[in-house]
Design a protein around this motif. Structure first.
Motif, PDB file in Angstrom:
ATOM      1  N   ASN A  53    -107.892 -63.329  68.868  1.00 47.62           N
ATOM      2  CA  ASN A  53    -107.915 -64.506  68.003  1.00 47.62           C
ATOM      3  C   ASN A  53    -106.521 -65.129  68.019  1.00 47.62           C
ATOM      4  O   ASN A  53    -105.558 -64.545  67.519  1.00 47.62           O
ATOM      5  CB  ASN A  53    -108.317 -64.119  66.583  1.00 47.62           C
ATOM      6  N   THR A  54    -106.422 -66.329  68.593  1.00 46.47           N
ATOM      7  CA  THR A  54    -105.121 -66.975  68.744  1.00 46.47           C
ATOM      8  C   THR A  54    -104.619 -67.624  67.451  1.00 46.47           C
ATOM      9  O   THR A  54    -103.491 -68.121  67.414  1.00 46.47           O
ATOM     10  CB  THR A  54    -105.144 -68.033  69.866  1.00 46.47           C
ATOM     11  N   SER A  55    -105.427 -67.599  66.412  1.00 43.95           N
ATOM     12  CA  SER A  55    -104.982 -68.121  65.113  1.00 43.95           C
ATOM     13  C   SER A  55    -104.468 -67.022  64.195  1.00 43.95           C
ATOM     14  O   SER A  55    -103.592 -67.257  63.372  1.00 43.95           O
ATOM     15  CB  SER A  55    -106.142 -68.843  64.412  1.00 43.95           C
ATOM     16  N   THR A  56    -105.020 -65.815  64.346  1.00 46.58           N
ATOM     17  CA  THR A  56    -104.680 -64.748  63.396  1.00 46.58           C
ATOM     18  C   THR A  56    -104.048 -63.508  64.025  1.00 46.58           C
ATOM     19  O   THR A  56    -103.566 -62.644  63.295  1.00 46.58           O
ATOM     20  CB  THR A  56    -105.940 -64.295  62.620  1.00 46.58           C
ATOM     21  N   GLU A  57    -104.055 -63.392  65.366  1.00 42.28           N
ATOM     22  CA  GLU A  57    -103.553 -62.173  66.007  1.00 42.28           C
ATOM     23  C   GLU A  57    -102.361 -62.427  66.931  1.00 42.28           C
ATOM     24  O   GLU A  57    -101.278 -61.878  66.730  1.00 42.28           O
ATOM     25  CB  GLU A  57    -104.683 -61.488  66.790  1.00 42.28           C
ATOM     26  N   LEU A  58    -102.563 -63.237  67.946  1.00 42.82           N
ATOM     27  CA  LEU A  58    -101.537 -63.462  68.968  1.00 42.82           C
ATOM     28  C   LEU A  58    -101.760 -64.850  69.561  1.00 42.82           C
ATOM     29  O   LEU A  58    -102.878 -65.172  69.958  1.00 42.82           O
ATOM     30  CB  LEU A  58    -101.662 -62.393  70.059  1.00 42.82           C
ATOM     31  N   SER A  59    -100.718 -65.676  69.598  1.00 39.20           N
ATOM     32  CA  SER A  59    -100.861 -67.006  70.206  1.00 39.20           C
ATOM     33  C   SER A  59    -100.039 -67.066  71.488  1.00 39.20           C
ATOM     34  O   SER A  59     -99.180 -66.226  71.744  1.00 39.20           O
ATOM     35  CB  SER A  59    -100.423 -68.099  69.234  1.00 39.20           C
ATOM     36  N   LYS A  60    -100.309 -68.098  72.292  1.00 40.40           N
ATOM     37  CA  LYS A  60     -99.600 -68.230  73.565  1.00 40.40           C
ATOM     38  C   LYS A  60     -99.599 -69.680  74.016  1.00 40.40           C
ATOM     39  O   LYS A  60    -100.396 -70.502  73.568  1.00 40.40           O
ATOM     40  CB  LYS A  60    -100.227 -67.363  74.650  1.00 40.40           C
ATOM     41  N   THR A  61     -98.648 -69.971  74.903  1.00 44.29           N
ATOM     42  CA  THR A  61     -98.678 -71.217  75.665  1.00 44.29           C
ATOM     43  C   THR A  61     -98.777 -70.815  77.129  1.00 44.29           C
ATOM     44  O   THR A  61     -98.416 -69.699  77.495  1.00 44.29           O
ATOM     45  CB  THR A  61     -97.401 -72.070  75.457  1.00 44.29           C
ATOM     46  N   ASN A  62     -99.266 -71.701  77.955  1.00 45.66           N
ATOM     47  CA  ASN A  62     -99.232 -71.464  79.393  1.00 45.66           C
ATOM     48  C   ASN A  62     -97.828 -71.744  79.901  1.00 45.66           C
ATOM     49  O   ASN A  62     -97.024 -72.376  79.218  1.00 45.66           O
ATOM     50  CB  ASN A  62    -100.243 -72.372  80.100  1.00 45.66           C
ATOM     51  N   PHE A  63     -97.520 -71.276  81.106  1.00 45.44           N
ATOM     52  CA  PHE A  63     -96.233 -71.591  81.703  1.00 45.44           C
ATOM     53  C   PHE A  63     -96.181 -73.093  81.970  1.00 45.44           C
ATOM     54  O   PHE A  63     -97.130 -73.677  82.507  1.00 45.44           O
ATOM     55  CB  PHE A  63     -96.035 -70.837  83.028  1.00 45.44           C
ATOM     56  N   SER A  64     -95.085 -73.712  81.594  1.00 45.68           N
ATOM     57  CA  SER A  64     -94.907 -75.138  81.834  1.00 45.68           C
ATOM     58  C   SER A  64     -93.417 -75.452  81.966  1.00 45.68           C
ATOM     59  O   SER A  64     -92.572 -74.611  81.697  1.00 45.68           O
ATOM     60  CB  SER A  64     -95.524 -75.956  80.697  1.00 45.68           C
ATOM     61  N   GLY A  65     -93.129 -76.658  82.360  1.00 48.35           N
ATOM     62  CA  GLY A  65     -91.745 -77.112  82.481  1.00 48.35           C
ATOM     63  C   GLY A  65     -91.091 -76.822  83.808  1.00 48.35           C
ATOM     64  O   GLY A  65     -89.975 -77.268  84.052  1.00 48.35           O
ATOM     65  N   GLY A  66     -91.778 -76.100  84.693  1.00 44.78           N
ATOM     66  CA  GLY A  66     -91.215 -75.837  86.010  1.00 44.78           C
ATOM     67  C   GLY A  66     -91.216 -77.109  86.834  1.00 44.78           C
ATOM     68  O   GLY A  66     -92.210 -77.828  86.867  1.00 44.78           O
ATOM     69  N   LYS A  67     -90.084 -77.412  87.475  1.00 44.55           N
ATOM     70  CA  LYS A  67     -89.965 -78.661  88.225  1.00 44.55           C
ATOM     71  C   LYS A  67     -89.208 -78.437  89.522  1.00 44.55           C
ATOM     72  O   LYS A  67     -88.250 -77.671  89.563  1.00 44.55           O
ATOM     73  CB  LYS A  67     -89.209 -79.713  87.411  1.00 44.55           C
ATOM     74  N   ASP A  68     -89.630 -79.152  90.542  1.00 47.90           N
ATOM     75  CA  ASP A  68     -88.892 -79.262  91.793  1.00 47.90           C
ATOM     76  C   ASP A  68     -88.340 -80.681  91.809  1.00 47.90           C
ATOM     77  O   ASP A  68     -89.085 -81.634  91.687  1.00 47.90           O
ATOM     78  CB  ASP A  68     -89.817 -79.095  93.007  1.00 47.90           C
ATOM     79  N   MET A  69     -87.037 -80.811  91.947  1.00 38.99           N
ATOM     80  CA  MET A  69     -86.427 -82.142  91.979  1.00 38.99           C
ATOM     81  C   MET A  69     -85.530 -82.234  93.199  1.00 38.99           C
ATOM     82  O   MET A  69     -84.919 -81.254  93.602  1.00 38.99           O
ATOM     83  CB  MET A  69     -85.604 -82.381  90.723  1.00 38.99           C
ATOM     84  N   LEU A  70     -85.453 -83.430  93.749  1.00 42.09           N
ATOM     85  CA  LEU A  70     -84.560 -83.675  94.878  1.00 42.09           C
ATOM     86  C   LEU A  70     -83.491 -84.628  94.403  1.00 42.09           C
ATOM     87  O   LEU A  70     -83.783 -85.712  93.892  1.00 42.09           O
ATOM     88  CB  LEU A  70     -85.355 -84.288  96.024  1.00 42.09           C
ATOM     89  N   GLY A  71     -82.236 -84.254  94.545  1.00 41.85           N
ATOM     90  CA  GLY A  71     -81.138 -85.106  94.105  1.00 41.85           C
ATOM     91  C   GLY A  71     -80.104 -85.251  95.204  1.00 41.85           C
ATOM     92  O   GLY A  71     -79.947 -84.382  96.048  1.00 41.85           O
ATOM     93  N   GLN A  72     -79.395 -86.384  95.182  1.00 38.45           N
ATOM     94  CA  GLN A  72     -78.354 -86.611  96.182  1.00 38.45           C
ATOM     95  C   GLN A  72     -77.098 -85.841  95.797  1.00 38.45           C
ATOM     96  O   GLN A  72     -76.694 -85.837  94.638  1.00 38.45           O
ATOM     97  CB  GLN A  72     -78.030 -88.093  96.298  1.00 38.45           C
ATOM     98  N   VAL A  73     -76.515 -85.207  96.779  1.00 37.59           N
ATOM     99  CA  VAL A  73     -75.272 -84.479  96.553  1.00 37.59           C
ATOM    100  C   VAL A  73     -74.131 -85.480  96.746  1.00 37.59           C
ATOM    101  O   VAL A  73     -74.030 -86.127  97.792  1.00 37.59           O
ATOM    102  CB  VAL A  73     -75.120 -83.325  97.567  1.00 37.59           C
ATOM    103  N   PRO A  74     -73.272 -85.623  95.748  1.00 37.16           N
ATOM    104  CA  PRO A  74     -72.138 -86.526  95.941  1.00 37.16           C
ATOM    105  C   PRO A  74     -71.168 -85.955  96.962  1.00 37.16           C
ATOM    106  O   PRO A  74     -70.950 -84.763  97.033  1.00 37.16           O
ATOM    107  CB  PRO A  74     -71.498 -86.588  94.549  1.00 37.16           C
ATOM    108  N   PHE A  75     -70.609 -86.823  97.777  1.00 40.77           N
ATOM    109  CA  PHE A  75     -69.637 -86.368  98.786  1.00 40.77           C
ATOM    110  C   PHE A  75     -68.523 -87.362  98.916  1.00 40.77           C
ATOM    111  O   PHE A  75     -68.534 -88.413  98.423  1.00 40.77           O
ATOM    112  CB  PHE A  75     -70.274 -86.085 100.132  1.00 40.77           C
TER     113      PHE A  75
END
Length: 182
Positions: free
Chosen positions: A160-182
């Motif tokens: 019972n996620t209201s009275t025993e144990l709650s959870k979220t799924n894994f989230s927020g993982g991101k792959d990003m491509l950024g320019q390296v300053p040189f």
């Protein structure tokens, strides 16, 4: 920044303004290369112990939590109330989370943490940190970060996620491509 006089490769011409702010630079030079780097963010999930009394072992006995890491490794964690097994042991391929005598929500999530971190559990592909009755699971390792870490956590129907144990799924993982300053 503005333009400035450049002596050498520009034949006395003014160097073009490259600045668009502090976050990035556009390169105006002919035949220049652009360097990129991959930035990765690890996915996280949270479990919170709610049930806070001596009914924890009986309420969760034989219930399961299924967790998949970013590399696709799926483990099933099974709650036990007795049965002669310890947290982290295997029982028919499932990782045991022993709850005998447990009577606090902090102890409940501590046992889950021990199971995940055990040699039979995810053992490093998912790291766990605990504050009180809340554990934060973080996808780790070479495959655990980025979009691949956004995986589901499944509780068996008897939790019972209201009275025993709650959870979220894994989230927020991101792959990003950024320019390296040189």
């Amino acid at each position: 920044m503005g333009s400035r006089t450049f002596t050498g490769g520009w034949r006395g011409e003014k160097e073009p303004d490259q600045s668009l702010g502090g976050d990035f630079t556009v390169n105006h030079y002919k035949n220049s290369s652009v360097n990129y780097r991959k930035e990765i963010v690890a996915a996280t999930a949270i479990m919170t112990g709610i049930l806070d009394n001596n009914t924890i072992p009986a309420a969760l006995d034989a219930q399961t939590i299924t967790i998949t890491d970013a590399a696709g490794l799926t483990k099933i964690y099974k709650f036990f109330n007795g049965g002669g097994k310890s947290t982290g042991d295997l029982d028919s391929g499932n990782i045991v989370i022993q709850l005998t005598g447990e009577d606090s929500k902090e102890g409940l999530v501590d046992n889950i943490e021990q199971g995940i971190e055990s040699s039979n559990g995810h053992n490093g592909s998912i790291t766990v940190s605990r504050v009180g009755a809340v554990i934060t699971l973080t996808q780790a390792g070479p495959f655990g970060v980025g979009n691949a870490g956004n995986t589901a956590i499944t509780f068996s129907a008897g939790i019972n996620t209201s009275t025993e144990l709650s959870k979220t799924n894994f989230s927020g993982g991101k792959d990003m491509l950024g320019q390296v300053p040189f």
